[in-house]
Design a protein around this motif. Structure first.
Motif, PDB file in Angstrom:
ATOM      1  N   LEU A 208      49.347  61.189  85.177  1.00 43.73           N
ATOM      2  CA  LEU A 208      50.650  61.842  84.117  1.00 43.73           C
ATOM      3  C   LEU A 208      51.917  60.498  85.494  1.00 43.73           C
ATOM      4  O   LEU A 208      52.792  59.715  84.822  1.00 43.73           O
ATOM      5  N   LYS A 209      51.529  61.525  86.939  1.00 48.07           N
ATOM      6  CA  LYS A 209      52.014  60.063  87.400  1.00 48.07           C
ATOM      7  C   LYS A 209      51.996  58.719  87.558  1.00 48.07           C
ATOM      8  O   LYS A 209      52.898  58.113  87.461  1.00 48.07           O
TER       9      LYS A 209
ATOM     10  N   ARG B  64      47.129  67.342  76.345  1.00 49.72           N
ATOM     11  CA  ARG B  64      48.504  66.967  77.135  1.00 49.72           C
ATOM     12  C   ARG B  64      48.786  66.370  76.803  1.00 49.72           C
ATOM     13  O   ARG B  64      50.556  65.927  77.302  1.00 49.72           O
ATOM     14  N   LEU B  65      48.332  64.967  76.508  1.00 46.03           N
ATOM     15  CA  LEU B  65      48.751  63.741  75.923  1.00 46.03           C
ATOM     16  C   LEU B  65      49.347  63.652  74.556  1.00 46.03           C
ATOM     17  O   LEU B  65      49.360  62.508  74.419  1.00 46.03           O
ATOM     18  N   HIS B  66      48.292  64.703  73.815  1.00 46.03           N
ATOM     19  CA  HIS B  66      48.521  64.293  72.459  1.00 46.03           C
ATOM     20  C   HIS B  66      50.138  64.219  71.923  1.00 46.03           C
ATOM     21  O   HIS B  66      51.677  64.413  72.400  1.00 46.03           O
TER      22      HIS B  66
ATOM     23  N   GLY C 273      50.397  59.108  76.425  1.00 48.46           N
ATOM     24  CA  GLY C 273      49.496  58.659  75.863  1.00 48.46           C
ATOM     25  C   GLY C 273      48.735  57.678  74.901  1.00 48.46           C
ATOM     26  O   GLY C 273      47.766  56.969  75.569  1.00 48.46           O
ATOM     27  N   ARG C 274      50.281  56.619  74.573  1.00 47.98           N
ATOM     28  CA  ARG C 274      49.467  55.499  73.796  1.00 47.98           C
ATOM     29  C   ARG C 274      48.814  54.196  75.058  1.00 47.98           C
ATOM     30  O   ARG C 274      48.744  53.210  74.808  1.00 47.98           O
ATOM     31  N   ARG C 275      49.338  54.462  76.611  1.00 45.81           N
ATOM     32  CA  ARG C 275      48.971  53.935  77.717  1.00 45.81           C
ATOM     33  C   ARG C 275      47.798  54.445  78.249  1.00 45.81           C
ATOM     34  O   ARG C 275      47.492  53.407  79.208  1.00 45.81           O
TER      35      ARG C 275
END
Length: 338
Positions: A66-67, A91-93, A98-100
């Motif tokens: 995430l960071k 977690r990133l949905h 999340g797209r990156r």
């Protein structure tokens, strides 16, 4: 942060640890980085640019990921454990970050790595050495790798001639890259805590890479470090080693002869032996005893020319190994396959 391995993880007394509903597998060396200060320090020391494509190995549940996504253009994360992949996807949905993220579910040692120009990772410790060399062999040059590794592994990577931990790993890594120890990390920064402390190292590939045949180089370095506290004279005068070099020379001459035979008027490599090496290179290499004696003479010639007969491997630096390899190659002795 990523799932990294402690050296003795598999024999931990507490077999199960759960993290956001995922039971950690000691066989994979899973130790999640839970200390946000360490994560922040790794991000800061990586000097990530907004145009960077960052490779992360073993993202685990994604604290470091995430960071990285906050700072980089894109993150390529390679995760071996399917359950961790699911957690990270959850977690990133639906998020912009999340797209990156390009998430690859695979064993990093068996997958072809896509383009990246920076690597930041808390890596499984049991694959540290092969992973470092896989990264350094990547065809596209990357700027640097910031890796969380076991403390002793970090010390070996950074060791200098004369240091107790100076070894083949030190010499080979430092041939291909500049290595710096950035910070120590306590075992208590992980869940579950591994048995050993960790360190973060920075590995910057040399650009351009050194003009050395790495297989040849590694063959020589391996032979030298088999007895790193013996003199090179003692190492290279052993009969089994001389026999190995003689077998190698016989094979090399056969290959050169075959190549020369296939070229119209080709002179072959043997015609440029250099420093008195030309005559022995041209003489017959068939008889085992004769060839062994010849190799013994060539070794003595190299040891005398370089002045290394009384030197010990543990004290030799990069330039010394380069000189030694060049001198052996000049008289026709090769180390590929040793």
């Amino acid at each position: 942060g990523g799932a990294a391995g402690g050296g003795a993880a598999a024999s931990s007394s507490a077999p199960y640890h759960r993290h956001v509903g995922v039971q950690l597998q000691h066989s994979l060396g899973q130790h999640l980085l839970k200390n946000p200060l360490v994560t922040a320090a790794m991000i800061e020391k990586a000097s990530i640019k907004s145009t960077d494509v960052v490779l992360e190995i073993g993202p685990g549940t994604g604290n470091l990921t995430l960071k990285l996504l906050e700072a980089a253009k894109k993150v390529v994360a390679v995760e071996h454990d399917g359950r961790m992949v699911v957690e990270l996807q959850k977690r990133l949905h639906g998020t912009a970050e999340g797209r990156r993220l390009q998430l690859i579910h695979a064993d990093v040692m068996k997958v072809e790595l896509p383009f990246f120009n920076l690597c930041v990772a808390n890596i499984p410790y049991q694959i540290s050495s092969p992973l470092v060399f896989k990264l350094l062999a990547h065809p596209q040059r990357f700027r640097c790798a910031l890796l969380m590794v076991q403390r002793e592994f970090a010390q070996r990577l950074c060791a200098k001639p004369g240091d107790e931990l100076y070894c083949r790993l030190s010499v080979n890594t430092q041939l291909l890259a500049k290595v710096d120890h950035l910070m120590k990390v306590s075992k208590n920064s992980f869940r579950p805590p591994p048995k050993v402390d960790s360190s973060v190292v920075r590995i910057e590939p040399r650009n351009p890479p050194p003009p050395v045949d790495f297989v040849e180089w590694d063959g020589l370095v391996r032979l030298c470090f088999n007895r790193k506290n013996k003199t090179l004279g003692a190492v290279f005068r052993q009969k089994p080693l001389l026999q190995l070099l003689a077998d190698n020379l016989k094979t090399h001459r056969a290959l050169v002869g075959a190549m020369a035979g296939g070229m119209a008027g080709g002179g072959g490599e043997g015609s440029s032996g250099g420093d008195g090496g030309a005559a022995p290179m041209e003489t017959g290499g068939g008889g085992g005893g004769g060839l062994l004696a010849e190799v013994g003479e060539l070794v003595e010639q190299v040891l005398e020319e370089t002045g290394f007969a009384e030197e010990r491997t543990a004290k030799l630096d990069q330039d010394d190994f380069l000189r030694l390899l060049a001198a052996f190659n000049a008289v026709g002795i090769h180390f590929a396959g040793c």
